[in-house]
Motif scaffolding. Structure first.
Motif, PDB file in Angstrom:
ATOM      1  N   THR A 167     -27.422 -24.987  25.949  1.00  0.00           N
ATOM      2  CA  THR A 167     -28.047 -25.728  25.001  1.00  0.00           C
ATOM      3  C   THR A 167     -29.484 -25.672  25.222  1.00  0.00           C
ATOM      4  OG1 THR A 167     -26.426 -27.438  25.236  1.00  0.00           O
ATOM      5  CG2 THR A 167     -28.440 -28.426  24.859  1.00  0.00           C
ATOM      6  N   GLU A 168     -30.471 -25.885  24.134  1.00  0.00           N
ATOM      7  CA  GLU A 168     -31.588 -26.088  24.165  1.00  0.00           C
ATOM      8  C   GLU A 168     -32.146 -27.231  23.354  1.00  0.00           C
ATOM      9  OE1 GLU A 168     -34.766 -23.344  24.485  1.00  0.00           O
ATOM     10  OE2 GLU A 168     -33.836 -21.715  25.077  1.00  0.00           O
ATOM     11  N   GLU A 169     -33.152 -27.815  23.711  1.00  0.00           N
ATOM     12  CA  GLU A 169     -33.753 -29.155  22.865  1.00  0.00           C
ATOM     13  C   GLU A 169     -35.203 -28.886  22.711  1.00  0.00           C
ATOM     14  OE1 GLU A 169     -32.969 -32.904  24.962  1.00  0.00           O
ATOM     15  OE2 GLU A 169     -30.985 -32.847  25.057  1.00  0.00           O
ATOM     16  N   VAL A 170     -35.274 -29.421  21.235  1.00  0.00           N
ATOM     17  CA  VAL A 170     -36.616 -29.414  20.672  1.00  0.00           C
ATOM     18  C   VAL A 170     -37.059 -30.611  20.409  1.00  0.00           C
ATOM     19  CG1 VAL A 170     -38.081 -28.509  18.823  1.00  0.00           C
ATOM     20  CG2 VAL A 170     -36.118 -26.969  20.006  1.00  0.00           C
ATOM     21  N   SER A 171     -38.061 -31.175  20.927  1.00  0.00           N
ATOM     22  CA  SER A 171     -38.670 -32.486  20.519  1.00  0.00           C
ATOM     23  C   SER A 171     -39.550 -32.261  19.461  1.00  0.00           C
ATOM     24  CB  SER A 171     -39.432 -33.067  21.715  1.00  0.00           C
ATOM     25  OG  SER A 171     -39.746 -34.444  21.263  1.00  0.00           O
ATOM     26  N   VAL A 172     -39.282 -33.083  18.192  1.00  0.00           N
ATOM     27  CA  VAL A 172     -40.075 -33.050  16.914  1.00  0.00           C
ATOM     28  C   VAL A 172     -40.861 -34.329  16.498  1.00  0.00           C
ATOM     29  CG1 VAL A 172     -40.028 -32.125  14.568  1.00  0.00           C
ATOM     30  CG2 VAL A 172     -38.539 -31.240  16.214  1.00  0.00           C
ATOM     31  N   ASP A 173     -42.107 -34.234  16.208  1.00  0.00           N
ATOM     32  CA  ASP A 173     -42.707 -35.287  15.944  1.00  0.00           C
ATOM     33  C   ASP A 173     -42.941 -35.310  14.396  1.00  0.00           C
ATOM     34  OD1 ASP A 173     -44.311 -37.488  15.780  1.00  0.00           O
ATOM     35  OD2 ASP A 173     -46.295 -36.577  16.166  1.00  0.00           O
ATOM     36  N   ALA A 174     -41.641 -35.796  13.709  1.00  0.00           N
ATOM     37  CA  ALA A 174     -41.572 -35.758  12.114  1.00  0.00           C
ATOM     38  C   ALA A 174     -40.532 -36.679  12.033  1.00  0.00           C
ATOM     39  CB  ALA A 174     -41.556 -34.333  11.851  1.00  0.00           C
ATOM     40  N   PRO A 175     -40.321 -37.329  10.991  1.00  0.00           N
ATOM     41  CA  PRO A 175     -38.925 -38.119  10.351  1.00  0.00           C
ATOM     42  C   PRO A 175     -37.797 -37.185  10.479  1.00  0.00           C
ATOM     43  CG  PRO A 175     -40.948 -38.396   8.838  1.00  0.00           C
ATOM     44  CD  PRO A 175     -41.207 -37.412   9.631  1.00  0.00           C
ATOM     45  N   GLU A 176     -36.705 -37.672  10.731  1.00  0.00           N
ATOM     46  CA  GLU A 176     -35.535 -37.184  10.727  1.00  0.00           C
ATOM     47  C   GLU A 176     -35.186 -36.436   9.456  1.00  0.00           C
ATOM     48  OE1 GLU A 176     -31.102 -37.339  12.973  1.00  0.00           O
ATOM     49  OE2 GLU A 176     -32.028 -39.443  12.020  1.00  0.00           O
ATOM     50  N   SER A 177     -35.586 -37.207   8.425  1.00  0.00           N
ATOM     51  CA  SER A 177     -35.116 -36.684   6.881  1.00  0.00           C
ATOM     52  C   SER A 177     -35.686 -35.280   6.668  1.00  0.00           C
ATOM     53  CB  SER A 177     -35.398 -37.842   5.948  1.00  0.00           C
ATOM     54  OG  SER A 177     -36.646 -38.487   6.167  1.00  0.00           O
ATOM     55  N   ALA A 178     -36.998 -35.167   7.201  1.00  0.00           N
ATOM     56  CA  ALA A 178     -37.983 -34.209   6.970  1.00  0.00           C
ATOM     57  C   ALA A 178     -37.293 -32.852   7.543  1.00  0.00           C
ATOM     58  CB  ALA A 178     -39.436 -34.383   7.515  1.00  0.00           C
TER      59      ALA A 178
END
Length: 231
Positions: A167-178
């Motif tokens: 597993t790898e996780e990526v934290s994204v500063d964006a709306p989930e819908s994008a």
């Protein structure tokens, strides 16, 4: 290995107790390569436990039941599991011997709720408590008390195996819908499993049985979500 989790307790349904057992077991099974295919919460009712355990036992490789184990009035799980396999709940010689081997043993411990198990069951010792558990066919019955449940699961953990998942996780500063199109493209390019979990930021969880594939997929995704997050 496909596993179903059954957590028993009126207090869980009422919200009086948080269902930490399911979360902990899910994590432990996932780390061993087993897949939790179903998790249910049911009341302290013999008929309900019997029906659900019988159905899940036929559908999945293993079923883990927690809660309702012990000598009190609402501890009905052993009786229900015995009924699910058309077995009697009888005094189990291994359960009696189990208590007699322990320094904490007392006559008060030898009750129906502690020494009676489904006929032919395998006793599961409780390293952190009193009441033992049992394994009947592919069903494992564990206590509901979290510390006792964890201790007993550790005695049978090696019986739950499967393909290692990385597993790898990526934290994204964006709306989930994008992220919809980018995640679809990611899965098409790498055939990975992807989960997205919104919060202050969207946490994207990428999984695969090959570590290099996960690493490459995460790098690919990071390169593209940087552009998404700036839109």
């Amino acid at each position: 290995m496909q596993v179903a989790l059954v957590t028993v307790g009126d207090e869980l349904l009422a919200g009086d107790t948080v269902n930490t057992n399911a979360a902990w077991l899910g994590q432990q099974l996932h780390e061993r390569g087993a897949t939790v295919a179903r998790t249910i919460v049911i009341p302290d009712e013999v008929a309900t436990i019997q029906a659900d355990v019988a159905a899940l036992s036929e559908r999945y490789d293993a079923v883990i039941v927690t809660g309702g184990v012990g000598p009190t009035h609402d501890d009905v799980t052993m009786d229900a599991v015995a009924s699910a396999f058309d077995r009697e709940l009888t005094e189990h010689a291994d359960a009696v011997a189990y208590f007699q081997r322990h320094d904490t043993y007392s006559a008060a411990d030898l009750t129906t709720g502690t020494t009676h198990l489904p006929a032919g069951a395998r006793l599961l010792e409780n390293p952190r408590g009193v009441a033992p558990g049992a394994a009947v066919n592919n069903v494992y019955v564990l206590p509901g008390v979290p510390d006792e449940m964890k201790g007993m699961f550790e005695t049978v953990a090696d019986e739950f195996t499967g393909e290692q998942v990385y597993t790898e996780e990526v934290s994204v500063d964006a709306p989930e819908s994008a992220l919809i199109d980018t995640i679809a493209a990611l899965q098409e390019a790498y055939d990975v499993t992807v989960g997205s979990y919104p919060g202050d930021r969207v946490r994207v969880k990428i999984q695969h049985s090959d570590a290099d594939t996960v690493r490459a997929a995460a790098d690919w995704f990071r390169d593209r979500v940087t552009a998404v997050s700036r839109e």
